[in-house]
Design a protein around this motif. Structure first.
Motif, PDB file in Angstrom:
ATOM      1  N   ILE A  87     -25.942 -13.870  32.952  1.00 54.35           N
ATOM      2  CA  ILE A  87     -24.806 -14.051  33.502  1.00 54.35           C
ATOM      3  C   ILE A  87     -24.500 -14.290  34.939  1.00 54.35           C
ATOM      4  CG2 ILE A  87     -22.231 -13.238  33.787  1.00 54.35           C
ATOM      5  CD1 ILE A  87     -22.506 -11.461  31.618  1.00 54.35           C
ATOM      6  N   PHE A  88     -25.295 -13.715  35.580  1.00 58.65           N
ATOM      7  CA  PHE A  88     -25.047 -13.868  37.089  1.00 58.65           C
ATOM      8  C   PHE A  88     -25.705 -15.231  37.562  1.00 58.65           C
ATOM      9  CE2 PHE A  88     -27.256 -13.763  41.331  1.00 58.65           C
ATOM     10  CZ  PHE A  88     -26.147 -13.452  42.189  1.00 58.65           C
ATOM     11  N   PRO A  89     -26.839 -15.594  36.874  1.00 59.51           N
ATOM     12  CA  PRO A  89     -27.375 -17.095  37.209  1.00 59.51           C
ATOM     13  C   PRO A  89     -26.482 -17.982  37.005  1.00 59.51           C
ATOM     14  CG  PRO A  89     -28.995 -15.828  35.906  1.00 59.51           C
ATOM     15  CD  PRO A  89     -27.877 -15.141  36.002  1.00 59.51           C
ATOM     16  N   VAL A  90     -25.677 -18.203  35.926  1.00 56.97           N
ATOM     17  CA  VAL A  90     -24.689 -19.534  35.746  1.00 56.97           C
ATOM     18  C   VAL A  90     -23.247 -19.333  36.631  1.00 56.97           C
ATOM     19  CG1 VAL A  90     -25.830 -19.560  33.486  1.00 56.97           C
ATOM     20  CG2 VAL A  90     -23.787 -18.108  33.930  1.00 56.97           C
ATOM     21  N   LEU A  91     -23.085 -18.280  37.275  1.00 55.86           N
ATOM     22  CA  LEU A  91     -21.877 -18.059  38.162  1.00 55.86           C
ATOM     23  C   LEU A  91     -21.872 -18.682  39.247  1.00 55.86           C
ATOM     24  CD1 LEU A  91     -21.029 -14.334  37.210  1.00 55.86           C
ATOM     25  CD2 LEU A  91     -20.163 -16.255  36.004  1.00 55.86           C
ATOM     26  N   THR A  92     -20.778 -19.412  39.873  1.00 53.02           N
ATOM     27  CA  THR A  92     -20.718 -20.125  40.997  1.00 53.02           C
ATOM     28  C   THR A  92     -19.441 -19.851  41.871  1.00 53.02           C
ATOM     29  OG1 THR A  92     -22.027 -22.046  39.920  1.00 53.02           O
ATOM     30  CG2 THR A  92     -20.917 -22.415  42.139  1.00 53.02           C
ATOM     31  N   PRO A  93     -19.451 -18.683  42.601  1.00 51.46           N
ATOM     32  CA  PRO A  93     -18.341 -18.319  43.286  1.00 51.46           C
ATOM     33  C   PRO A  93     -17.829 -19.585  44.422  1.00 51.46           C
ATOM     34  CG  PRO A  93     -19.961 -17.117  44.128  1.00 51.46           C
ATOM     35  CD  PRO A  93     -20.800 -18.059  42.923  1.00 51.46           C
ATOM     36  N   LEU A  94     -16.532 -19.777  44.424  1.00 48.08           N
ATOM     37  CA  LEU A  94     -16.357 -20.996  45.318  1.00 48.08           C
ATOM     38  C   LEU A  94     -15.451 -20.480  46.274  1.00 48.08           C
ATOM     39  CD1 LEU A  94     -15.925 -23.597  42.496  1.00 48.08           C
ATOM     40  CD2 LEU A  94     -17.819 -23.572  44.147  1.00 48.08           C
ATOM     41  N   ALA A  95     -15.570 -20.497  47.455  1.00 45.21           N
ATOM     42  CA  ALA A  95     -14.780 -19.792  48.720  1.00 45.21           C
ATOM     43  C   ALA A  95     -13.727 -21.025  49.047  1.00 45.21           C
ATOM     44  CB  ALA A  95     -15.683 -19.527  49.632  1.00 45.21           C
ATOM     45  N   VAL A  96     -12.629 -20.384  49.614  1.00 44.66           N
ATOM     46  CA  VAL A  96     -11.624 -21.428  50.005  1.00 44.66           C
ATOM     47  C   VAL A  96     -11.476 -21.161  51.465  1.00 44.66           C
ATOM     48  CG1 VAL A  96      -9.370 -22.404  50.241  1.00 44.66           C
ATOM     49  CG2 VAL A  96     -10.286 -21.700  47.854  1.00 44.66           C
ATOM     50  N   ASP A  97     -11.863 -22.062  52.602  1.00 43.08           N
ATOM     51  CA  ASP A  97     -11.620 -21.907  53.812  1.00 43.08           C
ATOM     52  C   ASP A  97     -11.642 -23.457  54.510  1.00 43.08           C
ATOM     53  OD1 ASP A  97     -14.400 -22.942  54.183  1.00 43.08           O
ATOM     54  OD2 ASP A  97     -15.274 -20.767  54.248  1.00 43.08           O
ATOM     55  N   PRO A  98     -11.496 -23.535  55.847  1.00 42.94           N
ATOM     56  CA  PRO A  98     -11.401 -24.786  56.425  1.00 42.94           C
ATOM     57  C   PRO A  98     -12.587 -25.651  55.879  1.00 42.94           C
ATOM     58  CG  PRO A  98     -10.769 -23.205  57.764  1.00 42.94           C
ATOM     59  CD  PRO A  98     -11.384 -22.531  56.999  1.00 42.94           C
ATOM     60  N   PHE A 143     -17.013  -3.870  22.409  1.00 42.59           N
ATOM     61  CA  PHE A 143     -16.998  -5.221  23.172  1.00 42.59           C
ATOM     62  C   PHE A 143     -16.042  -4.998  24.356  1.00 42.59           C
ATOM     63  CE2 PHE A 143     -17.602  -6.317  18.748  1.00 42.59           C
ATOM     64  CZ  PHE A 143     -18.493  -7.139  18.485  1.00 42.59           C
ATOM     65  N   VAL A 144     -16.417  -5.956  25.216  1.00 43.73           N
ATOM     66  CA  VAL A 144     -15.991  -5.752  26.634  1.00 43.73           C
ATOM     67  C   VAL A 144     -15.672  -7.405  26.804  1.00 43.73           C
ATOM     68  CG1 VAL A 144     -15.968  -5.375  29.049  1.00 43.73           C
ATOM     69  CG2 VAL A 144     -17.066  -3.929  27.374  1.00 43.73           C
ATOM     70  N   PRO A 145     -14.284  -7.658  27.351  1.00 41.75           N
ATOM     71  CA  PRO A 145     -13.931  -8.994  27.716  1.00 41.75           C
ATOM     72  C   PRO A 145     -15.043  -9.493  29.031  1.00 41.75           C
ATOM     73  CG  PRO A 145     -12.029  -7.801  27.748  1.00 41.75           C
ATOM     74  CD  PRO A 145     -12.831  -6.759  27.540  1.00 41.75           C
ATOM     75  N   LEU A 146     -15.524 -10.706  28.999  1.00 45.31           N
ATOM     76  CA  LEU A 146     -16.384 -11.210  29.877  1.00 45.31           C
ATOM     77  C   LEU A 146     -15.900 -11.195  31.279  1.00 45.31           C
ATOM     78  CD1 LEU A 146     -19.396 -12.455  30.470  1.00 45.31           C
ATOM     79  CD2 LEU A 146     -18.393 -14.708  29.822  1.00 45.31           C
ATOM     80  N   GLU A 147     -15.006 -11.330  31.588  1.00 47.41           N
ATOM     81  CA  GLU A 147     -14.455 -11.326  33.004  1.00 47.41           C
ATOM     82  C   GLU A 147     -14.361  -9.876  33.426  1.00 47.41           C
ATOM     83  OE1 GLU A 147     -10.706 -11.425  30.060  1.00 47.41           O
ATOM     84  OE2 GLU A 147     -12.649 -12.079  30.247  1.00 47.41           O
ATOM     85  N   ASP A 148     -14.096  -8.734  32.670  1.00 41.28           N
ATOM     86  CA  ASP A 148     -14.376  -7.398  33.115  1.00 41.28           C
ATOM     87  C   ASP A 148     -15.674  -7.232  33.567  1.00 41.28           C
ATOM     88  OD1 ASP A 148     -12.049  -6.104  33.379  1.00 41.28           O
ATOM     89  OD2 ASP A 148     -12.697  -4.771  31.608  1.00 41.28           O
ATOM     90  N   VAL A 149     -16.897  -7.748  32.719  1.00 43.29           N
ATOM     91  CA  VAL A 149     -18.374  -7.522  33.285  1.00 43.29           C
ATOM     92  C   VAL A 149     -18.548  -8.256  34.635  1.00 43.29           C
ATOM     93  CG1 VAL A 149     -20.507  -7.984  32.593  1.00 43.29           C
ATOM     94  CG2 VAL A 149     -18.963  -7.225  30.546  1.00 43.29           C
ATOM     95  N   ILE A 150     -17.776  -9.501  34.883  1.00 42.71           N
ATOM     96  CA  ILE A 150     -18.122 -10.330  36.066  1.00 42.71           C
ATOM     97  C   ILE A 150     -17.323  -9.540  37.207  1.00 42.71           C
ATOM     98  CG2 ILE A 150     -17.481 -12.362  37.302  1.00 42.71           C
ATOM     99  CD1 ILE A 150     -17.796 -13.857  34.359  1.00 42.71           C
ATOM    100  N   ALA A 151     -15.972  -9.014  36.824  1.00 42.24           N
ATOM    101  CA  ALA A 151     -15.299  -8.367  37.953  1.00 42.24           C
ATOM    102  C   ALA A 151     -16.390  -6.948  38.228  1.00 42.24           C
ATOM    103  CB  ALA A 151     -14.266  -7.945  37.380  1.00 42.24           C
ATOM    104  N   ALA A 152     -16.852  -6.383  37.480  1.00 37.95           N
ATOM    105  CA  ALA A 152     -17.646  -5.078  37.706  1.00 37.95           C
ATOM    106  C   ALA A 152     -18.772  -5.248  38.621  1.00 37.95           C
ATOM    107  CB  ALA A 152     -18.016  -4.382  36.560  1.00 37.95           C
TER     108      ALA A 152
END
Length: 711
Positions: free
Chosen positions: A157-168, A216-225
């Motif tokens: 999961i981690f390798p395919v995630l892309t956190p996108l920040a919002v700033d100037p 089973f666990v929702p995928l977004e819960d796994v990411i949030a953890a």
């Protein structure tokens, strides 16, 4: 909505001077189509609430409700908003202005979505847990289960995630339609500044992640953890899921497009960037974060739907697919139609069988593979077949129909395929198959400018001695082996000269230049389906006036066309019995004094999707029966090529009459439409005994026939 007037007196239209015109009919005689659609989805929801339905099937109905609502917003709500924005908004036939419709839609949708969430939380989830299928939150997992998911997260999961920040330096990211997202607030411990970031939940990974056997666990819960791994050195303050629905209806100007295929491919790319029409958020979302999302996405308060966790229950399809047969409908394998048993056993060709008489199949009760698919495959392999012509509106990704057409072309046969590349949400797949067919040497055409080709027809030309004979199929459903196992549809296989000539003319119209073609056993839209249906309704009016039995029975997916509805109102006022069977939208108000006392409207939903279109005019052996592709909607009657075929075999007419008898029988479970637009479910009798389930009954009939044939 203004209530229906009940004091209007309406008489039939005709040569009688006492007759009235449609202008004399009350203005509020039509139900609103958008609200009627929401009522249809409510009926789907009621199946998920029914404790007599197997539990995993109830979960599937929850998923179907959610995906239906997604499409409704992407197309219908988006269309309303677009018309308002462009100043093209006009009052609907129901009398409501588009803004009024949107207000009603928002109120009704809010009620249904919360009811949907409640069913999941209070009934489905606990019910599954009692039976060993647990849908858990991260904090509810055992340490060993969490450790397993830690490993899964790091590796897959981690390798395919892309956190996108919002700033100037990083503007607010584009949020794709129907994507599930995590909105995250983090704080820089050095500066104390808070930042917003978005993480898209990967759509290609399982929506519910397996923590252990049937847990089973929702995928977004796994990411949030694991947010601390995505934002090292930062303090994660809060996170919430959200989801955006965008306008995904297509707009292709065919008059300006030199190449429709290329124009559509460009439009599919633009579709992803349609304006938002709905924002779904968790109920617990921080108000400031919600304001940020609304501002950046440009949505109003009315477009926001706050729901309990988890969002996007379309993912319940995966749970419904779990291998627990005791929690599902009893398995059913379609059997071969009794007239095609010898064909399946290769003791006779399908062409020899059709020369003896027409064959009427009903899917999924009759196998698609051993009937319609076999018809095309035998035609492709038969060296005496010179040409195959066929329409393709939707088909499966691994379609044996497409493979057979390619085989036919490569064997030197003339193959004409009418591919409707504008079939909504199947455009990309149809473009792929159009290219593949072209490369194999098939003649691929895309129909007429301004019209979708929605008819379901195939024509085979075969050399037999010193003459050519035409064999045909005309159906109510798509040439799709997968949906043929889930959709209820009729199909006529025939060697009729009249049908063969009609389809020859139809295909020539679609592929070349021909106008004013007359048909013998077909009604073809946009030329004459509406007029043909209304003409036959009026014939029943004349019968009723002369004191003879008169009846109209129609089974369609949706009934919206005002001209057709007014003809049915006139028929009712003249004493004609009018029975209407609609799966989805119905704008008719039944049972209104002076207007529709003789009109009944029924709806049947179940394990199969009722998809066939059947039209009967008359009573008993004198009745005239048609089947085909057309619903009674403006788009079908005015903007699509549709085809209905008249059944001439007394046996087939009787079979269809019996089918309609069952559907309208008071002992059959169904929903009944009221004059105010409400649908009332009738599924038990006065003693609480379940009424007949039509689909289960027909399964039993087919199984008994199959057993009798084997004896």
């Amino acid at each position: 909505m203004t209530p229906m007037s009940t004091d209007a007196t309406v008489t039939a239209v005709g040569s009688d001077p006492a007759g009235t015109t449609d202008d004399d009919l009350p203005d509020d005689r039509f139900l609103d189509r958008e609200l009627s659609w929401l009522s249809f989805n409510q009926r789907v929801l009621e199946l998920s609430e029914d404790p007599t339905v197997p539990l995993l099937e109830r979960a599937r109905f929850l998923a179907i409700f959610a995906s239906n609502l997604d499409e409704f917003f992407m197309v219908r709500v988006a269309g309303l908003k677009r018309r308002i924005a462009t100043g093209l908004a006009v009052r609907a036939a129901s009398g409501l202005q588009p803004r009024e419709v949107l207000t009603c839609v928002a109120e009704k949708t809010a009620q249904l979505t919360h009811r949907h969430a409640d069913v999941f939380r209070d009934e489905i989830k606990p019910g599954l847990e009692e039976l060993g299928i647990r849908l858990s939150r991260w904090d509810e997992l055992e340490p060993a289960e969490q450790e397993r998911l830690h490993t899964l997260f790091r590796e897959r999961i981690f390798p395919v995630l892309t956190p996108l920040a919002v700033d100037p330096a990083h503007p607010f990211p584009y949020i794709s339609g129907l994507s599930l997202n995590l909105a995250v607030i983090v704080r820089n411990p050095s500066t104390g500044l808070e930042h917003f970031a978005r993480i898209k939940v990967p759509p290609l990974l399982p929506r519910f992640t397996k923590a252990s056997d049937q847990r089973f666990v929702p995928l977004e819960d796994v990411i949030a953890a694991h947010l601390h791994l995505l934002f090292p050195g930062m303090q994660v303050l809060q996170h919430h899921t959200f989801r955006v629905t965008r306008n995904e209806d297509l707009e292709v100007d065919e008059d300006e497009a030199e190449n429709l295929l290329q124009a559509l491919e460009r439009e599919l790319m633009r579709r992803r960037f349609g304006p938002p029409v709905r924002l779904e958020v968790e109920e617990a979302i921080d108000p400031h974060l919600l304001d940020l999302l609304k501002g950046e996405l440009g949505v109003d308060d009315d477009d926001v739907y706050s729901l309990p966790f988890p969002l996007d229950l379309t993912g319940l399809h995966a749970i419904a697919d779990i291998d627990r047969p005791e929690l599902k409908f009893a398995p059913f394998v379609p059997g071969t139609h009794r007239d095609l048993v010898d064909v399946e056993a290769r003791e006779a060709s399908i062409f020899a069988t059709l020369r003896r008489g027409d064959i009427l199949v009903q899917h999924p009760y009759d196998s698609f593979a051993t009937s319609v698919q076999a018809f095309i495959e035998q035609a492709a392999a038969d060296r005496n077949v010179l040409a195959i012509k066929q329409t393709l509106y939707r088909t499966s990704g691994d379609s044996p129909i497409v493979d057979a057409l390619i085989d036919a072309a490569e064997a030197g046969k003339q193959v004409l395929v009418l591919v409707e590349i504008k079939a909504r949400f199947d455009e990309q797949a149809n473009i792929k198959w159009a290219r593949k067919l072209e490369q194999a040497g098939c003649h691929v055409v895309y129909g007429l400018v301004g019209l979708k080709t929605h008819c379901k027809a195939a024509l085979v030309i075969r050399q037999e001695g010193d003459r050519l004979r035409r064999y045909a199929h005309v159906g109510t459903g798509n040439y799709n082996p997968k949906t043929a196992r889930l959709y209820e549809d009729f199909g006529l296989l025939t060697a009729s000269n009249e049908v063969g000539e009609d389809l020859t003319n139809l295909f020539n119209t679609l592929s070349g230049f021909s106008f004013g073609v007359g048909y013998k056993r077909l009604l073809v839209a946009p030329e004459d389906v509406r007029d043909g249906i209304i003409e036959r309704i009026e014939q029943q009016v004349e019968l009723a006036r002369s004191g003879r039995p008169a009846r109209v029975r129609i089974k369609v997916n949706s009934l919206v066309d005002e001209a057709t509805i007014d003809a049915l109102y006139r028929a009712s006022s003249a004493g004609v019995s009018v029975d209407l069977w609609t799966r989805g939208i119905c704008a008719v108000r039944p049972g209104v004094p002076g207007l529709s006392e003789n009109v009944r409207v029924r709806s049947i939903l179940g394990r199969f999707l009722e998809h066939s279109r059947v039209f009967e005019f008359g009573v008993g052996e004198e009745s005239e029966v048609w089947i085909g592709s057309a619903d009674m909607m403006h788009r079908n009657l005015d903007r699509r090529v549709e085809a209905l075929v008249r059944l001439t075999s007394p046996e087939h007419v009787s079979e269809l009459r019996g089918f309609l008898d069952l559907g309208f029988d008071e002992a059959t479970a169904s929903w009944h439409l009221q004059g105010d637009g409400e649908w009332v479910r009738h599924h038990v009798d006065e003693n609480g005994t379940p009424l007949r389930d039509l689909q289960e009954y027909l399964i039993g009939v087919k199984q008994r026939r199959a057993r009798s044939a084997r004896v």
